[in-house]
Design an enzyme around this catalytic site. Structure first.
Site, PDB file in Angstrom:
ATOM      1  N   CYS A  81       0.724  -1.150  -0.189  1.00 40.42           N
ATOM      2  CA  CYS A  81       0.074   0.158  -0.129  1.00 40.42           C
ATOM      3  C   CYS A  81       0.928   1.153   0.114  1.00 40.42           C
ATOM      4  O   CYS A  81       2.041   1.207   0.001  1.00 40.42           O
ATOM      5  CB  CYS A  81      -0.882   0.230   1.232  1.00 40.42           C
ATOM      6  SG  CYS A  81      -0.016  -0.391   2.763  1.00 40.42           S
ATOM      7  N   GLY A  84      -1.246   0.379  -4.610  1.00 41.67           N
ATOM      8  CA  GLY A  84      -2.380  -0.397  -4.171  1.00 41.67           C
ATOM      9  C   GLY A  84      -3.582   0.103  -4.985  1.00 41.67           C
ATOM     10  O   GLY A  84      -3.900   1.251  -4.950  1.00 41.67           O
ATOM     11  N   ASN A  98       2.198   0.615   5.634  1.00 37.66           N
ATOM     12  CA  ASN A  98       2.601   0.138   4.369  1.00 37.66           C
ATOM     13  C   ASN A  98       3.800  -1.167   4.857  1.00 37.66           C
ATOM     14  O   ASN A  98       4.784  -0.509   5.616  1.00 37.66           O
ATOM     15  CB  ASN A  98       3.369   0.972   3.585  1.00 37.66           C
ATOM     16  CG  ASN A  98       4.061   0.459   2.386  1.00 37.66           C
ATOM     17  OD1 ASN A  98       5.062   1.095   1.891  1.00 37.66           O
ATOM     18  ND2 ASN A  98       3.720  -0.667   1.940  1.00 37.66           N
ATOM     19  N   GLY A  99       3.498  -2.056   4.465  1.00 34.91           N
ATOM     20  CA  GLY A  99       4.546  -3.191   4.934  1.00 34.91           C
ATOM     21  C   GLY A  99       3.882  -4.559   5.261  1.00 34.91           C
ATOM     22  O   GLY A  99       2.774  -4.762   5.176  1.00 34.91           O
ATOM     23  N   TYR A 108      11.009  -1.783  -9.430  1.00 38.72           N
ATOM     24  CA  TYR A 108       9.584  -1.673  -9.786  1.00 38.72           C
ATOM     25  C   TYR A 108       8.562  -0.905  -9.047  1.00 38.72           C
ATOM     26  O   TYR A 108       7.914  -0.181  -9.533  1.00 38.72           O
ATOM     27  CB  TYR A 108       8.969  -3.063 -10.008  1.00 38.72           C
ATOM     28  CG  TYR A 108       7.462  -2.960 -10.333  1.00 38.72           C
ATOM     29  CD1 TYR A 108       7.119  -2.469 -11.470  1.00 38.72           C
ATOM     30  CD2 TYR A 108       6.610  -3.104  -9.495  1.00 38.72           C
ATOM     31  CE1 TYR A 108       5.715  -2.255 -11.720  1.00 38.72           C
ATOM     32  CE2 TYR A 108       5.159  -2.803  -9.522  1.00 38.72           C
ATOM     33  CZ  TYR A 108       4.670  -2.502 -10.842  1.00 38.72           C
ATOM     34  OH  TYR A 108       3.379  -2.051 -11.015  1.00 38.72           O
ATOM     35  N   CYS A 147       8.608 -12.768  -0.812  1.00 35.59           N
ATOM     36  CA  CYS A 147       8.638 -11.563   0.055  1.00 35.59           C
ATOM     37  C   CYS A 147       7.757 -11.753   1.424  1.00 35.59           C
ATOM     38  O   CYS A 147       6.401 -11.945   1.373  1.00 35.59           O
ATOM     39  CB  CYS A 147       8.523 -10.316  -0.646  1.00 35.59           C
ATOM     40  SG  CYS A 147       8.687  -8.814   0.362  1.00 35.59           S
TER      41      CYS A 147
END
Length: 644
Positions: free
Chosen positions: A66, A93, A168-169, A311, A451
């Site tokens: 996100c 996102g 985020n994460g 990316y 990941c």
């Protein structure tokens, strides 16, 4: 030197509060017939838009968790600032978007599944007034793609006041953390690590949110870039490894001070803010009338995600003082030197392959050309195409320029290969358009490891490079040759020290220790395990969660459902919580009102309370059917805000 696989290479070897839900319909119009907010262009046209592997519905590429955006700016329209900040972060996102706005007394949260421009319109934004805001765009990496899991997440703290948080994460110890909270987990119906963080902050004895954060943040493991707020103050925090970016900016034209935190510097540019600095790993920042205050909750051990440079980030963003665009162009140059090819034209896979293709052309002396046209306006559809059309579905989003391609030897540059389905279809399509040779060049090393820090890669079994060598992959794609840039060259191009980068998806070395594999699944906080997309969407529809479509993709996999819209239920299901009490399922703290009636003389969709008339008549500032009171809207104005 990387190994270059050729079709004729015999030596090729194998390498191992409450919430408004805006009423929307599937045709891109709200139920009142108004069009969704229209802005120039389309979020899918933004630099660094949705991954090109999404060109095939059955080959979703790497997707980020996100983007977060926060603003503290008295006198500014913080809702509009947040809207444009989120628009700039749409590439991070596309499943859901939301924002929370505080005015010093209350916090209103508005969120919905869909793209930013679909979730918010002028009516919605005008009802969100205050001086502090937190915004979020979501792609799910923990928890299903449901409305409850959209962010900002929100709780009322036991020590008083609301908390709204964007994340985020990905946390790696959430099973342990959830166990320590017991019944406090999932109180809002959410199953995300983000909601878990919010719950931990709210359950803390305090006496302030700063005290709570300084105790909770050191207990979190994994990746987290946070922007959160109470009714008056903005907060930001970044994990000790600084895995994903988080930056601080300022609007200089506000003499009283206006501060912004965002996932990327590009979002600062869009709203006219000046970049001040990065939020440091292990840093906790508090922003109020006294300006930013910096606190340290953990010692920094920097490991910035290398895939941000490949990316995830927009090319017009800078990370660690290094331009992402410049990095990608340099990677292309190094790739050309490592893996040259005899060809007539270098073409990118739009859009993420463009900078590396430019660099490859510069270093090789081979002309650069646009050989593929991308239709940015084709998204998911509820009309199920025939199997024949699905097999050729890539042409819905990419089409070759035959007069450019025919009779030429091509170098095709892309940013990464995940499963390989997209590249396989591309090679076939280019050959059908008349290419005599197709040489594939990838501007990242082979992705062999999943990941666990916030990118929703496929499982390791699904990663084509985890079980196949370069020559095997080349044969699978049908290319004349295939080569990846080496990890050393990619690190050099980033301008960052190798030991300050997270390279786990390439080399399997994870900077944050991982729990057992069975505790790291995407749905690990959900009581009954993972649901299929069909189950998630069907359940969401039963709960009156609109899909907010018109091209949006609210789920991580790729099965379309042909479903009928659910009739709208009365607005009594919209809960309103006040600072001095709470309301849920029709009950308020200052009085009891259920099944269509509200206390405090607030009428609900035709059911009056205390004799208050409805259908546009208002008493004590409360109104229905398009009327709003103090930013609280019911029926016709945006539904679903959380007000404390």
């Amino acid at each position: 030197m990387p190994h270059v696989a050729h079709s004729d290479d015999p030596a090729a070897r194998r390498e191992s509060t409450s919430v408004r839900r805006p009423p929307q319909s599937r045709d891109g119009r709200r139920r009142d017939g108004s069009l969704l907010r229209d802005l120039p262009g389309d979020p899918r046209d933004l630099p660094g838009g949705p991954h090109d592997s999404d060109l095939l519905d059955d080959d979703p590429g790497p997707r980020d968790a996100c983007g977060v955006f926060g603003v503290w700016a008295p006198g500014e329209d913080v809702a509009n600032l947040t809207y444009y900040g989120l628009y700039a972060l749409q590439h991070r996102g596309q499943e859901a978007a939301g924002m929370a706005v505080g005015d010093g007394r209350t916090v209103v949260v508005f969120k919905e599944l869909g793209l930013v421009a679909q979730v918010f319109d002028e009516i919605t934004l005008s009802s969100l007034s205050g001086h502090v805001a937190v915004g979020h765009t979501r792609y799910s990496t923990t928890g299903s793609s449901t409305w409850e899991n959209a962010q900002p997440s929100y709780r009322t703290a036991g020590f008083g006041g609301p908390i709204a948080l964007g994340h985020n994460g990905n946390l790696t110890n959430i099973v342990e953390l959830a166990g320590s909270l017991g019944d406090s987990v999932g109180g809002q119906g959410a199953t995300t690590d983000s909601d878990l963080i919010t719950a931990m902050l709210a359950a803390h004895p305090g006496p302030t949110l700063v005290d709570a954060a300084l105790d909770v943040l050191p207990r979190l493991a994994g990746a987290f870039s946070l922007a959160f707020a109470d009714a008056s103050t903005l907060y930001a925090a970044r994990d000790p490894h600084g895995i994903h970016p988080l930056v601080l900016g300022r609007l200089d034209d506000r003499p009283e001070g206006a501060w912004i935190v965002a996932s990327e510097t590009a979002a600062l540019d869009i709203v006219g803010a000046r970049f001040v600095r990065e939020i440091e790993p292990g840093e906790f920042v508090v922003i109020d009338a006294d300006g930013p205050r910096s606190l340290t909750f953990a010692q920094a051990d920097r490991h910035v995600c290398l895939f941000e440079y490949v990316y995830l980030a927009r090319p017009d963003t800078s990370i660690g003082g290094r331009s992402v665009h410049a990095t990608r162009v340099e990677v292309g140059r190094r790739l050309a030197r490592e893996a040259p090819a005899e060809a007539d034209l270098v073409i990118p896979v739009p859009q993420s392959g463009v900078p590396a293709a430019v660099g490859f052309a510069e270093a090789s002396g081979i002309p650069f050309g646009e050989g593929l046209v991308k239709n940015s306006y084709v998204g998911r559809t509820f009309i199920q195409p025939s199997q024949t059309i699905r097999q050729r579905g890539i042409r819905l989003k990419l089409n070759p320029l035959r007069d450019v391609i025919e009779g030429r030897r091509l170098v095709v540059v892309d940013d990464s290969i995940v499963r390989g389905n997209t590249q396989r279809a591309l090679v076939r399509m280019l050959r059908e358009a008349g290419a005599t040779e197709v040489h594939v060049r990838i501007s990242s090393p082979p992705v062999r490891w999943p990941c666990f820090y916030g990118i929703d890669f496929a499982t390791r079994d699904e990663l084509i490079a985890s079980g196949l060598g370069v020559e095997d992959i080349r044969r699978s794609l049908g290319a004349d040759s295939l080569a990846y840039v080496s990890l050393d060259e990619l690190v050099e191009a980033s301008g960052q020290p190798a030991d300050a980068l997270c390279r786990a998806c390439f080399d399997g070395v994870y900077p944050v220790p991982l729990a057992d594999a069975d505790k790291l699944g995407k749905y690990r906080l959900e009581p009954f395990g993972p649901q299929t997309t069909e189950e998630v969407i069907a359940q969401a529809l039963r709960e009156r969660v609109t899909l907010g479509m018109n091209g949006a993709d609210p789920s991580p996999d790729n099965h379309d459902l042909d479903v009928e819209p659910v009739p709208r239920e009365p607005a009594r299901d919209v809960a309103v919580a006040h600072a001095n009490g709470t309301r849920a399922n029709g009950t308020t703290a200052n009085g009891t009102a259920a099944n269509g009636a509200r206390a405090d003389a607030v009428p609900v969709d035709g059911a009056p309370a205390d004799g208050v008339p409805t259908n546009g008549a208002a008493t004590n500032g409360a109104a229905t059917n398009g009327m709003t009171a103090n930013g609280v809207a019911v029926d016709g104005a945006p539904l679903g805000s959380a007000r404390w």
